[in-house]
Design a protein around this motif. Structure first.
Motif, mmCIF file in Angstrom:
data_model
loop_
_atom_site.group_PDB
_atom_site.id
_atom_site.type_symbol
_atom_site.label_atom_id
_atom_site.label_comp_id
_atom_site.label_asym_id
_atom_site.label_seq_id
_atom_site.Cartn_x
_atom_site.Cartn_y
_atom_site.Cartn_z
ATOM 1 N N LYS A 237 0.955 -1.169 0.151
ATOM 2 C CA LYS A 237 -0.281 -0.044 0.222
ATOM 3 C C LYS A 237 0.774 1.272 0.297
ATOM 4 O O LYS A 237 1.951 0.876 0.020
ATOM 5 C CB LYS A 237 -0.745 0.283 1.005
ATOM 6 C CG LYS A 237 -1.955 -1.271 1.452
ATOM 7 C CD LYS A 237 -2.908 -0.780 0.857
ATOM 8 C CE LYS A 237 -3.737 -2.706 0.723
ATOM 9 N NZ LYS A 237 -3.222 -3.707 0.876
ATOM 10 N N SER A 238 0.347 2.395 -0.119
ATOM 11 C CA SER A 238 1.020 3.991 -0.034
ATOM 12 C C SER A 238 0.656 4.284 0.911
ATOM 13 O O SER A 238 -0.812 4.579 2.282
ATOM 14 C CB SER A 238 0.686 4.313 -1.402
ATOM 15 O OG SER A 238 0.017 5.517 -1.436
ATOM 16 N N ALA A 239 0.491 5.400 1.252
ATOM 17 C CA ALA A 239 0.718 5.690 2.653
ATOM 18 C C ALA A 239 0.460 7.855 2.412
ATOM 19 O O ALA A 239 1.040 8.067 1.749
ATOM 20 C CB ALA A 239 0.986 5.764 3.424
ATOM 21 N N THR A 240 -0.069 8.410 2.915
ATOM 22 C CA THR A 240 -0.046 9.913 3.058
ATOM 23 C C THR A 240 0.122 10.228 4.528
ATOM 24 O O THR A 240 -0.472 10.333 5.597
ATOM 25 C CB THR A 240 -1.673 11.125 2.698
ATOM 26 O OG1 THR A 240 -1.801 9.837 1.309
ATOM 27 C CG2 THR A 240 -1.133 12.285 2.084
ATOM 28 N N ILE A 241 1.215 11.774 5.162
ATOM 29 C CA ILE A 241 1.329 12.031 6.724
ATOM 30 C C ILE A 241 1.265 12.999 6.107
ATOM 31 O O ILE A 241 1.456 13.618 4.888
ATOM 32 C CB ILE A 241 2.694 11.436 7.339
ATOM 33 C CG1 ILE A 241 3.435 10.058 6.703
ATOM 34 C CG2 ILE A 241 3.219 12.316 7.778
ATOM 35 C CD1 ILE A 241 2.744 9.488 8.381
ATOM 36 N N ASP A 242 0.066 13.596 7.403
ATOM 37 C CA ASP A 242 0.243 15.245 7.070
ATOM 38 C C ASP A 242 1.080 15.491 8.143
ATOM 39 O O ASP A 242 0.665 15.594 9.381
ATOM 40 C CB ASP A 242 -1.378 15.159 8.641
ATOM 41 C CG ASP A 242 -1.481 17.023 8.080
ATOM 42 O OD1 ASP A 242 -1.067 17.479 7.162
ATOM 43 O OD2 ASP A 242 -2.345 16.863 8.975
ATOM 44 N N ILE A 243 1.396 16.420 8.041
ATOM 45 C CA ILE A 243 3.152 17.105 9.019
ATOM 46 C C ILE A 243 2.652 17.828 9.812
ATOM 47 O O ILE A 243 3.434 17.820 10.879
ATOM 48 C CB ILE A 243 3.643 17.557 8.033
ATOM 49 C CG1 ILE A 243 5.090 16.939 6.994
ATOM 50 C CG2 ILE A 243 4.974 18.605 8.552
ATOM 51 C CD1 ILE A 243 6.114 16.187 7.371
ATOM 52 N N ALA A 244 1.362 18.694 9.681
ATOM 53 C CA ALA A 244 1.092 19.509 10.796
ATOM 54 C C ALA A 244 0.413 18.350 11.530
ATOM 55 O O ALA A 244 0.051 18.755 12.885
ATOM 56 C CB ALA A 244 -0.092 20.325 9.967
ATOM 57 N N SER A 245 0.237 17.494 11.439
ATOM 58 C CA SER A 245 -0.242 16.661 12.176
ATOM 59 C C SER A 245 0.377 15.905 12.935
ATOM 60 O O SER A 245 0.453 14.735 14.147
ATOM 61 C CB SER A 245 -0.845 15.072 12.177
ATOM 62 O OG SER A 245 -2.377 15.266 11.195
ATOM 63 N N LEU A 246 2.178 15.622 13.194
ATOM 64 C CA LEU A 246 3.017 15.118 13.356
ATOM 65 C C LEU A 246 3.237 15.636 15.048
ATOM 66 O O LEU A 246 3.282 16.434 15.492
ATOM 67 C CB LEU A 246 4.241 15.207 12.893
ATOM 68 C CG LEU A 246 4.823 14.626 11.419
ATOM 69 C CD1 LEU A 246 6.157 15.366 10.734
ATOM 70 C CD2 LEU A 246 4.269 12.981 11.921
ATOM 71 N N PRO A 247 2.818 14.511 15.727
ATOM 72 C CA PRO A 247 2.689 14.929 17.438
ATOM 73 C C PRO A 247 4.636 15.144 17.832
ATOM 74 O O PRO A 247 5.368 14.509 17.720
ATOM 75 C CB PRO A 247 2.405 13.396 18.189
ATOM 76 C CG PRO A 247 2.878 11.737 17.204
ATOM 77 C CD PRO A 247 3.007 12.995 16.006
ATOM 78 N N ILE A 248 4.559 16.085 18.373
ATOM 79 C CA ILE A 248 6.039 16.735 18.727
ATOM 80 C C ILE A 248 5.418 17.549 20.049
ATOM 81 O O ILE A 248 5.069 18.110 20.413
ATOM 82 C CB ILE A 248 6.256 17.885 17.752
ATOM 83 C CG1 ILE A 248 6.667 16.954 16.044
ATOM 84 C CG2 ILE A 248 7.578 18.401 18.255
ATOM 85 C CD1 ILE A 248 7.144 17.464 14.958
ATOM 86 N N SER A 249 6.531 17.028 21.063
ATOM 87 C CA SER A 249 6.016 17.596 22.210
ATOM 88 C C SER A 249 6.063 18.498 22.773
ATOM 89 O O SER A 249 7.689 19.865 21.808
ATOM 90 C CB SER A 249 7.895 16.715 23.274
ATOM 91 O OG SER A 249 8.506 16.613 23.006
ATOM 92 N N ASP A 250 5.920 19.264 23.328
ATOM 93 C CA ASP A 250 6.112 21.047 23.997
ATOM 94 C C ASP A 250 7.593 20.860 23.877
ATOM 95 O O ASP A 250 8.312 21.930 23.835
ATOM 96 C CB ASP A 250 5.249 20.876 24.843
ATOM 97 C CG ASP A 250 3.721 21.832 24.775
ATOM 98 O OD1 ASP A 250 3.839 21.563 23.447
ATOM 99 O OD2 ASP A 250 3.044 21.545 25.697
ATOM 100 N N VAL A 251 8.576 20.065 25.208
ATOM 101 C CA VAL A 251 9.396 19.931 25.688
ATOM 102 C C VAL A 251 10.547 20.329 24.280
ATOM 103 O O VAL A 251 11.649 20.864 23.686
ATOM 104 C CB VAL A 251 10.447 18.878 25.892
ATOM 105 C CG1 VAL A 251 11.317 18.788 26.196
ATOM 106 C CG2 VAL A 251 8.492 18.578 27.223
ATOM 107 N N LEU A 252 10.171 19.381 23.072
ATOM 108 C CA LEU A 252 10.919 19.422 21.835
ATOM 109 C C LEU A 252 10.749 20.500 20.920
ATOM 110 O O LEU A 252 11.883 20.921 20.337
ATOM 111 C CB LEU A 252 10.979 17.918 21.311
ATOM 112 C CG LEU A 252 11.029 18.074 19.481
ATOM 113 C CD1 LEU A 252 12.550 17.925 19.283
ATOM 114 C CD2 LEU A 252 11.122 16.728 19.070
#
Ligand code: ADP
Ligand code: MG
Length: 334
Positions: A237-252
């Motif tokens: 299969k293929s996939a689409t990733i939404d960059i804005a949805s990547l979970p990035i912690s506040d600390v990072l």
């Protein structure tokens, strides 16, 4: 041909077919986080093995022996978690440079034992030998689940949404903190700790596998840009990733601003987060993510979707297609 040209996965692909026809009794071998071996009529064992080599996977001056013991088992239990299985035993082989102090080894075993106790996983054997130079550790873990319940990389379906059990990039930022010898702060101590003492998502995996809507699962060891591709190749299969949805912690986010790091890049291609990456039927997301948050007090982050097509990742930001060249970690190529 140089190994650099094909990388670790190219090497594995060269011999994988040779052994596949030796598989017995519906064993599933090379290619997933764990091998699967049917046991009796109702159960299967999942088995994985992983190595940690000094100066390749860790610097002895940067990780405490306690953390090293903990991490050696954690990265292996993470593969058991990714199948949705319950760990039942581990084996530890260790090659030790002769000048290492016994106190160091006692602390190593303390870390290993604390994690073993946490997930009720006895150490049932192993091997101990001398090493001429570096410390080398190999752990093998066995997990158990009901027949047919183990989640495989090949289980993704079209229209599934792609989720992670936690933030991405923290561990890679912790590694950068160590390598760049950045002065310790409360912020970066959290990131360094994520790198040095990761937590296997055993309970999360066991919980998620109770839902038939959860399809493919794996753990994130090399970064999702690389790891998701394994799901895509295995599931065709293929996939689409939404960059804005990547979970990035506040600390990072804070630390990346301070150090001028690209947090998105760390989240995509930084390895060793040991969160679970999973795909699920979209109509079940609301129900499962609510139950997940109630049980674990954290979110199940939706980052994209599975599509028909070649095993490639397309990236979008605010609905627009964008070009990203992230590859994740690959021994020999990196
Ligand atoms: P993970 O990151 O989940 O530990 P890897 O990327 O290390 O998995 O390995 C990918 C697959 O290749 C796994 O199924 C693993 O068991 C298999 N594999 C890796 N190295 C070898 C090897 N030397 N011999 C046989 N199988 C291997
Ligand atoms: Mg894995």
């Amino acid at each position: 041909m140089n190994l650099k040209e094909i990388g670790e996965f190219g090497f594995i692909e060269r011999f994988k077919p040779l052994f596949q026809n030796l598989n017995q009794n519906n064993q599933i071998g090379i290619g997933d986080d764990c091998a699967i071996i049917p046991v009796g009529n109702n159960k299967e064992w999942v088995i994985s093995t992983d190595m940690l080599i000094e100066e390749v996977h860790f610097l002895r001056s940067s990780i405490s022996p306690y953390q090293l013991g903990y991490k050696s088992l954690a990265v292996n239990l993470s593969d058991i978690a990714s199948m949705g299985a319950k760990p039942i035993a581990s084996f530890l082989s260790i090659a030790i440079p002769t000048h290492i102090e016994v106190d160091y080894l006692d602390e190593f075993i303390k870390g290993y034992h604390d994690l073993s106790t946490k997930y009720n996983t006895p150490l049932l054997g192993g091997d101990t030998t001398k090493s001429l130079q570096n410390l080398a550790i190999n752990v093998t873990v066995i997990g158990e689940c009901a027949k047919g319940e183990a989640r495989k990389r090949s289980d993704a379906q079209v229209n599934d949404i792609i989720c992670t059990t936690g933030p991405l990039g923290d561990s890679a930022a912790g590694l950068q903190t160590i390598l760049q010898k950045i002065n310790s702060s409360e912020n970066n101590r959290h990131l360094v700790n994520k790198h040095l003492q990761p937590e296997p998502q055993i309970n999360e995996g066991l919980f998620l596998k109770t839902y038939s809507a959860i399809h493919a699962m794996m753990d994130i060891s090399d970064g999702i840009a690389s790891d998701l591709k394994h799901i895509l190749k295995a599931s065709r299969k293929s996939a689409t990733i939404d960059i804005a949805s990547l979970p990035i912690s506040d600390v990072l986010t804070n630390e990346a601003q301070k150090q001028h790091w690209n947090a998105t890049e760390l989240a995509l291609s930084g390895g060793e987060d040991y969160e679970l990456l999973l795909t699920m039927a979209p109509e079940s997301y609301e129900r499962i993510s609510k139950a997940f948050e109630e049980k674990f007090g954290k979110k199940l982050h939706c980052i994209g979707s599975i599509d028909e097509g070649e095993p490639e990742i397309k990236y979008t930001q605010n609905g627009e297609s964008i070009e990203i060249h992230s590859s994740g970690f690959n021994h020999f190529k990196s």
